[in-house]
Write a protein that holds these residues in place. Structure first.
Motif, PDB file in Angstrom:
ATOM      1  N   SER A  12      -5.024  -4.354  -3.830  1.00 34.65           N
ATOM      2  CA  SER A  12      -4.037  -5.213  -3.195  1.00 34.65           C
ATOM      3  C   SER A  12      -4.778  -6.112  -2.224  1.00 34.65           C
ATOM      4  O   SER A  12      -5.983  -5.939  -1.998  1.00 34.65           O
ATOM      5  CB  SER A  12      -2.978  -4.399  -2.425  1.00 34.65           C
TER       6      SER A  12
ATOM      7  N   TRP B 176       0.413  -3.375   1.021  1.00 35.62           N
ATOM      8  CA  TRP B 176       0.400  -2.293   0.045  1.00 35.62           C
ATOM      9  C   TRP B 176      -0.802  -1.373   0.182  1.00 35.62           C
ATOM     10  O   TRP B 176      -1.577  -1.165  -0.749  1.00 35.62           O
ATOM     11  CB  TRP B 176       0.496  -2.845  -1.376  1.00 35.62           C
TER      12      TRP B 176
ATOM     13  N   PRO C  58      -0.602   0.595  -5.138  1.00 37.42           N
ATOM     14  CA  PRO C  58      -0.400  -0.782  -4.692  1.00 37.42           C
ATOM     15  C   PRO C  58       0.024  -1.744  -5.791  1.00 37.42           C
ATOM     16  O   PRO C  58       0.853  -2.630  -5.557  1.00 37.42           O
ATOM     17  CB  PRO C  58      -1.768  -1.168  -4.120  1.00 37.42           C
TER      18      PRO C  58
ATOM     19  N   ALA D  39       3.691  -1.150  -6.650  1.00 41.14           N
ATOM     20  CA  ALA D  39       4.542  -1.647  -5.574  1.00 41.14           C
ATOM     21  C   ALA D  39       4.655  -3.156  -5.615  1.00 41.14           C
ATOM     22  O   ALA D  39       5.733  -3.729  -5.387  1.00 41.14           O
ATOM     23  CB  ALA D  39       3.994  -1.189  -4.225  1.00 41.14           C
ATOM     24  N   SER D  40       3.562  -3.836  -5.912  1.00 44.07           N
ATOM     25  CA  SER D  40       3.560  -5.286  -5.950  1.00 44.07           C
ATOM     26  C   SER D  40       4.425  -5.824  -7.082  1.00 44.07           C
ATOM     27  O   SER D  40       5.197  -6.775  -6.902  1.00 44.07           O
ATOM     28  CB  SER D  40       2.122  -5.796  -6.098  1.00 44.07           C
TER      29      SER D  40
ATOM     30  N   THR E 233      -1.184 -10.980  -6.128  1.00 44.41           N
ATOM     31  CA  THR E 233      -1.792  -9.761  -5.621  1.00 44.41           C
ATOM     32  C   THR E 233      -3.300  -9.955  -5.649  1.00 44.41           C
ATOM     33  O   THR E 233      -3.782 -11.079  -5.662  1.00 44.41           O
ATOM     34  CB  THR E 233      -1.340  -8.531  -6.419  1.00 44.41           C
TER      35      THR E 233
ATOM     36  N   THR F 164       2.154  -3.048   4.789  1.00 50.42           N
ATOM     37  CA  THR F 164       3.161  -2.371   3.971  1.00 50.42           C
ATOM     38  C   THR F 164       2.490  -1.209   3.249  1.00 50.42           C
ATOM     39  O   THR F 164       1.261  -1.167   3.114  1.00 50.42           O
ATOM     40  CB  THR F 164       3.809  -3.312   2.944  1.00 50.42           C
TER      41      THR F 164
ATOM     42  N   ALA G 138       2.489   1.670  -0.102  1.00 44.86           N
ATOM     43  CA  ALA G 138       2.850   1.913  -1.495  1.00 44.86           C
ATOM     44  C   ALA G 138       2.661   3.388  -1.807  1.00 44.86           C
ATOM     45  O   ALA G 138       1.543   3.840  -2.074  1.00 44.86           O
ATOM     46  CB  ALA G 138       1.988   1.061  -2.423  1.00 44.86           C
TER      47      ALA G 138
END
Length: 308
Positions: A110, A115, A120, A123-124, A132, A200, A202
């Motif tokens: 990421s 993330w 990651p 999540a993205s 990303t 953030t 993940a």
């Protein structure tokens, strides 16, 4: 430099191969997760990283925990200058981080600080991100919070699954990781602290997380299905049994009650909270994966039947 490479799954292989092909570095050992049961037969297999190391006659270290005393003793004896890491899959305690002269440098999929954590790429995709990438950073005690050496970016295509995206990032990330280690050796690269804004996380994706809820909007179903493909794989229930699914495609001009199945000649539609989605591949319990239209013809969908 003398390197001990840490990684476990196939996504780590491009990076390991890059170091094996490099004339500047010597991979003296790899660290990977212990052999584990895989598949329906639960056959014990080496990790992909261990298998590649075996092919090249490289020592394989597979500690149950990265802080085990025997492992630490062997790592010290190897005298690594630096330990590159790609998806190793275990936490590294401080006493382990302190051993190599230049520390442990991780390739994370990421653009940090977005993330951090175990999944990651998934999540993205699920969040609907447009861009990303991959980041190299020095590992510190706090999760994915170490100072950054370098970044590459990658555009997320509209139909990308996590598998698609991770495949591309593993290649571009391998180039980034190699250039990072080269720069550290040359003394031309310095790490920069991550910003405190935009962090953030993940979390690891579980099988339960991969269940598709057709009471949610089509765009959310599409993103989730692509995010959990290939692992752990999207699924739902039909006639009380688990039905494995592939990515779904939103259909903007059709509206159906949530979960209701409509079979057409060339597609199988399912209603959501917004517009319908078209199913891709389907795998019923004990059956092979097949096109949704073939599955629907085989099970003889009745009018009004639903998937949940």
């Amino acid at each position: 430099m003398r390197l001990v490479f840490a990684g476990t799954p196939e996504v780590a292989l491009p990076s390991l191969r890059a170091f094996l092909d490099s004339s500047r570095h010597d991979v003296v050992a790899v660290v990977t997760r212990p052999d584990a049961p895989v598949g329906r037969g639960r056959r014990i297999e080496r990790s992909p990283v261990a298998a590649l190391a075996d092919e090249h006659g490289i020592e394989v270290l597979s500690p149950a925990k990265a802080g085990d005393p025997d492992f630490l003793d062997r790592l010290r004896a190897l005298e690594p200058d630096l330990c590159p890491v790609v998806a190793y899959g275990a936490l590294l305690p401080q006493r382990t981080l302190d051993i190599p002269r230049f520390g442990w440098v991780n390739l994370h999929f990421s653009v940090l600080p977005a993330w951090r954590g175990a999944a990651p790429v998934q999540a993205s995709v699920r969040a609907g991100d447009d861009i990303t990438g991959a980041t190299t950073f020095r590992i510190v005690k706090e999760l994915d919070a170490g100072p950054v050496f370098g970044v590459v970016t990658e555009k997320i295509q509209p139909r990308d699954t996590s598998g698609d995206l991770l495949g591309r990032l593993s290649v571009s990330g391998a180039e980034l990781l190699l250039s990072t280690v080269d720069g550290i050796e040359a003394g031309t690269l310095r790490a920069v602290d991550q910003p405190t804004d935009g962090v953030t996380y993940a979390a690891k994706i579980t099988v339960d997380d991969a269940r598709l809820d057709f009471g949610t909007p089509a765009v959310a179903l599409d993103r989730l299905a692509r995010a959990v493909t290939p692992e752990p794989g999207p699924w739902a229930e039909f006639r009380g049994e688990r039905l494995k699914l592939g990515p779904v495609t939103p259909v903007e001009d059709v509206t159906l009650p949530a979960g209701e199945i409509v079979v057409e000649r060339k597609r199988v539609l399912v209603g959501t909270a917004t517009t319908a989605v078209a199913l891709g591949e389907v795998q019923a319990q004990g059956k092979k994966r097949m096109a949704a239209t073939d599955w629907a013809r085989g099970v003889r969908i009745e009018a009004g039947e639903r998937i949940a």
